[in-house]
Design an enzyme around this catalytic site. Structure first.
Site, PDB file in Angstrom:
ATOM      1  N   ASP A 167      50.489  15.118  86.853  1.00  0.00           N
ATOM      2  CA  ASP A 167      50.862  16.537  86.969  1.00  0.00           C
ATOM      3  C   ASP A 167      51.308  16.864  88.389  1.00  0.00           C
ATOM      4  OD1 ASP A 167      50.448  17.141  84.336  1.00  0.00           O
ATOM      5  OD2 ASP A 167      48.383  17.845  84.624  1.00  0.00           O
ATOM      6  N   THR A 204      38.481  11.802  74.092  1.00  0.00           N
ATOM      7  CA  THR A 204      37.776  10.509  74.144  1.00  0.00           C
ATOM      8  C   THR A 204      37.934   9.829  75.498  1.00  0.00           C
ATOM      9  OG1 THR A 204      39.714   9.296  73.384  1.00  0.00           O
ATOM     10  CG2 THR A 204      38.222  10.150  71.672  1.00  0.00           C
ATOM     11  N   ARG A 264      45.860   9.198  78.453  1.00  0.00           N
ATOM     12  CA  ARG A 264      44.437   9.283  78.079  1.00  0.00           C
ATOM     13  C   ARG A 264      44.248  10.417  77.082  1.00  0.00           C
ATOM     14  NH1 ARG A 264      40.168   9.174  82.851  1.00  0.00           N
ATOM     15  NH2 ARG A 264      40.759  11.359  82.927  1.00  0.00           N
ATOM     16  N   ASP A 318      44.973  15.557  88.910  1.00  0.00           N
ATOM     17  CA  ASP A 318      45.775  14.813  87.928  1.00  0.00           C
ATOM     18  C   ASP A 318      47.054  14.325  88.605  1.00  0.00           C
ATOM     19  OD1 ASP A 318      47.775  14.264  85.860  1.00  0.00           O
ATOM     20  OD2 ASP A 318      46.227  14.987  84.476  1.00  0.00           O
TER      21      ASP A 318
END
Ligand code: PRP
Ligand code: URA
Length: 250
Positions: free
Chosen positions: A244, A149, A145, A241
């Site tokens: 991560d 945006t 991603r 995340d």
């Protein structure tokens, strides 16, 4: 805060879950934007809320949980979710011989399986599914991603040659805006796939609505439907995340 019961109807199942009033309003807005055709073909949403899955997911959500435990729990949940994702795959009769006598037994028939993780985080769900279906082939779709945006960017695609003949299970722990899942599903359809299922861990109504609008033929399997997306398009409460946390990159 009040709540409402939301019901998704499919051909043979009704799935329901509780969501907040705010979420319901966003969801209702998304639904009014859908073309009428989407009310005739609607993918099923399967919320797999087995107690063991919920328990393991709670540990994953805790920010104190480290990468090793996070990865192991994701693998365990993927194996458990795999039972539901493959629940209706067809069987056929074969003749076998036990040490005692001959018998007619069942084996998985015809159509073969492929697992396609969306890189990176989807990789964390592959091993659990492979434990269940060791002969499944594995393809990879690389998407990330854009941080500003929030739109997905493709950087890799390598799929089994006969992918179009297989039942494809796309894996990604997070279904947030739904952009990554929708692009991955479109890439598979461009290569001729017609039988695809999407398996995610944590989702939000926004992402579910987008996938159902753009891919009404793809059933979605999730362990949780969370409340909403924050200003960075992260799932709230979510688990942070996923990539991560799996790979220890932050
Ligand atoms: C995460 C996640 C999904 C995507 C979900 O990947 O694993 O692929 O975001 O968001 P969306 O529904 O809004 O598209 P990310 O882009 O962070 O890449 P990574 O797996 O390499 O960390
Ligand atoms: N991707 C993640 O890893 N987590 C989110 O909450 C949203 C997208």
């Amino acid at each position: 805060m009040g709540s409402a019961f939301f019901v998704f109807m499919g051909t043979n199942k009704v799935i329901s879950f509780e969501i907040s009033n705010d979420t319901l309003k966003r969801r209702a807005k998304a639904v009014t934007l859908l073309p009428l055709t989407h009310f005739f073909i609607m993918s099923q949403l399967h919320v797999i809320d087995h107690p063991m899955i919920q328990h393991k997911l709670t540990i994953m959500r805790k920010k104190s949980t480290g990468s090793k435990d996070f990865r192991e729990l994701l693998k365990e949940i993927s194996l458990l979710m795999g039972y539901e994702v493959t629940r209706d795959i067809p069987l056929e009769d074969i003749e076998i011989e036990t040490p005692i006598c001959r018998m007619t037994a069942k084996e998985v028939s015809g159509r073969k399986l492929a697992i396609v993780p969306i890189l990176r985080a989807g990789m964390g769900m592959v091993e659990g599914l492979q434990t269940l279906v060791p002969v499944a082939k594995v393809g990879h779709i690389g998407l990330y991603r854009n941080e500003e945006t929030h739109k997905p960017v493709v950087y890799y695609c390598k799929l089994p040659e006969d992918i179009q003949d297989r039942l494809v299970i796309v894996t990604d722990p997070m279904l947030a805006t739904g952009g990554s899942a929708c692009d991955a599903l479109s890439m598979l359809k461009e290569r001729g796939c017609t039988n695809i299922r999407l398996m995610c861990l944590v989702s939000v109504p926004e992402g579910i609505a987008k996938v159902q609008a753009e891919h009404p033929d793809v059933d979605i399997y999730v362990a949780a439907v969370d409340d909403h997306l924050n200003e960075n398009a992260y799932i709230v409460p979510g688990l942070g995340d996923a990539g991560d946390r799996i790979f220890g990159t932050k």
